[in-house]
Enzyme design. Structure first.
Site, mmCIF file in Angstrom:
data_model
loop_
_atom_site.group_PDB
_atom_site.id
_atom_site.type_symbol
_atom_site.label_atom_id
_atom_site.label_comp_id
_atom_site.label_asym_id
_atom_site.label_seq_id
_atom_site.Cartn_x
_atom_site.Cartn_y
_atom_site.Cartn_z
ATOM 1 C CE1 TYR A 1 41.098 43.229 42.187
ATOM 2 C CE2 TYR A 1 41.110 43.353 39.628
ATOM 3 C CZ TYR A 1 40.615 43.757 41.132
ATOM 4 O OH TYR A 1 39.266 44.729 40.945
ATOM 5 C CE LYS B 1 42.796 45.731 43.453
ATOM 6 N NZ LYS B 1 42.267 46.293 42.604
#
Length: 289
Positions: A133, A161
């Site tokens: 992330y 992400k």
């Protein structure tokens, strides 16, 4: 697990100072009945930094039980300490979750070599697939495409992400790695999908799961004009939900919609101000929510 489609980064409802599992269960059912592809418990939108480990376990267990295996469930396990992240990720990965999301260490601001060492240690320890992330707005540093591509060589790291606010990064990563790219910016999700992203891990889908799921699926299938129509309907909501620090606006929106009982975040976040609430009321009504 496959990273594809719309994965909702769930809020964590609180009531009287405790995790509100009833509201969380309703939220999960709202998501599933609207066609989302997956759920993320205890991502940044879920305020894990304000919760004890027991509370986070309660959230993850509640989401797993409510989902009942109908869609994959991910859990956020990252901290800014590698040893703590390794220990917690190992523990969570032994539960029925389908994968873990690990934020780049915040505050410390590690170099690319430090990032690679951190994620390698976590991925080695995890019994479930790891998604990186990258969210520079929260961590103070942005991972380079070269760093992501190197991490993509690890057999237990399946994707990223990316909330770096760039459509260009999708093409750059696709040229260097086969790892999945999931948008972390709702307002850019459609253009990123058209450039090759696999989907979005979304804040907006808390409130508008059906519209987000439909937009993403149309985009993935190349139905650009129809997807753009939904994007344009959602665009005011994208902006309204980030007028103040996430997740304060989206939790208030869910309270206004009757999905959760109390939209208050935990300190140091506070409920959105009157101006933001007025905007939320208008855009929610306009979106038909």
């Amino acid at each position: 697990m496959e990273l594809r489609g719309t994965v909702t980064a769930l809020v964590t409802p609180f009531r009287n100072g405790e995790v509100d599992t009833d509201s969380l269960g309703r939220l999960v059912e709202y998501q599933l009945s609207s066609g989302v592809s997956g759920l993320l418990a205890c991502g940044c939108t879920g305020e894990p930094a304000t919760m004890t480990e027991d509370e986070k376990k309660r959230v993850i267990d509640t989401v797993l039980e409510a989902a009942g295996g109908r869609v994959p469930v991910m859990a956020g396990t990252g901290t800014n300490c590698t040893a703590s992240t390794v220990e917690y990720t190992r523990k969570v990965s032994r539960t029925p979750v389908d994968g873990v999301l690990v934020i780049t260490p915040y505050y410390n601001k590690p170099t690319p070599e430090g990032q690679i060492a951190h994620y390698t240690a976590v991925a080695d320890a995890s019994e479930k697939p790891v998604t990186v992330y990258n969210v520079p707005g929260r961590t103070g540093t942005s991972m380079t495409i070269e760093t992501l591509a190197r991490l993509g060589e690890h057999p237990n790291i399946i994707g990223v992400k990316d909330a770096a606010g760039s459509v260009e990064r999708v093409t750059a990563l696709r040229g260097m790695s086969s790892m999945a790219y999931m948008s972390g910016d709702d307002h850019l999700a459609l253009p990123q999908i058209l450039m090759g992203a696999s989907g979005v891990i979304s804040v907006t889908s808390n409130a508008a799961p059906g519209m987000m799921s439909r937009m993403v699926e149309l985009g993935l299938n190349g139905n650009v004009s129809q997807a753009r129509e939904i994007h344009e309907k959602l665009y005011p909501l994208f902006g309204a939900l980030f007028l103040e620090t996430n997740p304060s606006p989206v939790k208030k929106a869910l309270e206004m919609m009757g999905i959760i009982a109390d939209g208050s975040p935990r300190l140091p976040l506070v409920p959105p101000g009157e101006k933001t609430v007025t905007v939320l009321e208008r855009v929610i009504r306009k979106a038909g929510l």
